[in-house]
Design an enzyme around this catalytic site. Structure first.
Site, PDB file in Angstrom:
ATOM      1  N   SER A  55      -0.166  -0.182   1.642  1.00 40.44           N
ATOM      2  CA  SER A  55      -0.993  -1.693   1.166  1.00 40.44           C
ATOM      3  C   SER A  55      -0.134  -1.897  -0.194  1.00 40.44           C
ATOM      4  O   SER A  55       0.264  -0.915  -0.900  1.00 40.44           O
ATOM      5  CB  SER A  55      -2.418  -1.568   0.916  1.00 40.44           C
ATOM      6  OG  SER A  55      -2.945  -2.699   0.394  1.00 40.44           O
ATOM      7  N   SER A  56      -0.066  -3.135  -0.318  1.00 41.44           N
ATOM      8  CA  SER A  56       0.844  -3.393  -1.738  1.00 41.44           C
ATOM      9  C   SER A  56       0.465  -5.088  -1.916  1.00 41.44           C
ATOM     10  O   SER A  56      -0.417  -5.595  -1.394  1.00 41.44           O
ATOM     11  CB  SER A  56       2.211  -3.541  -1.252  1.00 41.44           C
ATOM     12  OG  SER A  56       2.443  -4.781  -0.317  1.00 41.44           O
TER      13      SER A  56
END
Length: 391
Positions: A55-56
């Site tokens: 995730s980012s």
């Protein structure tokens, strides 16, 4: 940040510009320095047990591209699949305004909780944040005028079509035989037709429709990795052995401006008898003379069971004030001669298409659909077939 996006055309509409100027990005990545929060790169926020990013906060350029593709208007209902930090959902809320509605859904409970906290802190508490598998959409708030997916999708689940309103638009990073394009689709009678295509990729989607990437190290200390998509089988030992053999270099005679090579990887993915990959390199591999790729991260490539090849470039005579380069192929392994020739032929075909101004579009049809004559590539999915068509 927004001035930088405007300088290279990453933002083209006043509405998207205003949304990006309004949402305080640093409040969604509170643990990183301001220069990173507002910098051009994505900010990794979560990794799995192996250290692989899951995730980012997507880089501002990627967010801007997708918002422009989405074409939101005030009052619309929109579903986001992949909550991330919550920043993109806040931008969506700015675009649909107080009369619209934003739902964001994520499979990861921790990601969902953090996104909700960030949104509440930043004053966007009207956004509905849901923990669930985004491939199922979120039927409770359907139909949606727009659906945006912020993870690489190997397939287009039926739920997204079912929950999209008539005349609506789906924007999704679609993975096709190792190549990802972020596509704005409209639904037609039996499938999807692309309205716009952006060269923008994301981490693979998780859940029932997820297909993990493979990152293969070609030998301890080599500094060379192959990133392979679509769950394809591969023999890392054979490819590591290929790297220990002398390479074959084939210069394609295709000379182009030194700037992004639009859709070249789509032509490469269409090379008969091969599969496409990304060749990722560490600095020590370049220093050792093993690989000298096109980009700092590496290069586009193709492989067989025993051999692999990747694109290279060298300076060419300047033309009309532009810096030019010639694109070539470097191949390793028993099939290196054949592979270099085949990949170079694809580069040449791409070069001719560039000169002719050939456009690319993508169609998604039911699995039983007949082959599309002259398709650049065909990718078979669980229920559908994806056709990439040039011209």
């Amino acid at each position: 940040m927004v001035d930088r996006l405007l300088s290279w055309g990453g933002v083209t509409s006043r509405a998207v510009e205003q949304a990006l100027r309004t949402v305080p990005r640093h409040m969604f990545v509170p643990d990183v320095p301001l220069e990173d929060a507002y910098g051009p790169e994505s900010v990794i926020t979560h990794r799995d047990a192996s250290g692989v990013p899951i995730s980012s906060a997507t880089g501002p350029g990627g967010i801007a591209m997708m918002l422009e593709q989405l074409g939101l208007e005030p009052g619309m209902r929109v579903l986001e699949v992949g909550a991330g930090t919550g920043y993109n959902a806040a931008c969506l809320a700015e675009l649909v305004g107080p009369t619209g509605h934003v739902t964001t859904v994520d499979i990861d409970a921790e990601v969902t909780r953090e996104a909700r906290d960030h949104l509440n802190t930043a004053g966007y508490n009207r956004i509905e944040v849901v923990c669930g598998d985004g491939v199922a959409g979120y039927a409770a708030n359907a139909p949606y005028a727009r659906i945006i997916v912020t993870a690489g999708a190997w397939d287009i689940p039926p739920a997204w079509r079912e929950q999209l309103a008539g005349g609506g638009r789906l924007v999704v990073p679609l993975r096709m035989r190792g190549v990802t394009r972020t596509v704005a689709f409209r639904a037609d009678d039996d499938g999807w037709m692309s309205e716009s295509i952006a060269e923008l990729g994301f981490m693979p989607i998780r859940g029932n429709y997820g297909v993990a990437e493979q990152n293969l190290n070609l030998g301890p200390g080599s500094g060379v990795w192959l990133r392979i998509d679509d769950g394809q089988s591969v023999d890392p030992d054979s490819l590591a052995e290929a790297l220990r053999q002398p390479p074959e270099v084939n210069w394609s005679t295709t000379v182009v401006p030194l700037k992004p090579f639009d859709h070249l990887d789509l032509w490469l993915a269409g090379a008969p008898g091969t599969s496409v990959c990304r060749v990722l390199v560490e600095a020590k591999a370049v220093t050792a003379g093993l690989v000298e790729p096109i980009y700092p991260w590496g290069s586009m490539g193709v492989y067989t069971s025993t051999s692999f090849a990747y694109l290279i470039r060298r300076p060419a005579e300047a033309g009309e004030g532009q810096e030019m380069c010639e694109i070539g192929v470097c191949a390793y392994g028993p099939d290196r001669l054949w592979l270099a020739e085949r990949a170079a032929a694809q580069v040449q075909a791409w070069g001719r298409a560039q000169q002719a101004g050939t456009a690319v579009h993508i169609e998604v049809r039911p699995h039983e659909a007949a082959a599309f004559p002259g398709a650049l590539l065909t990718a078979d999915k669980t229920r559908d077939r994806v056709f990439v068509i040039a011209g």
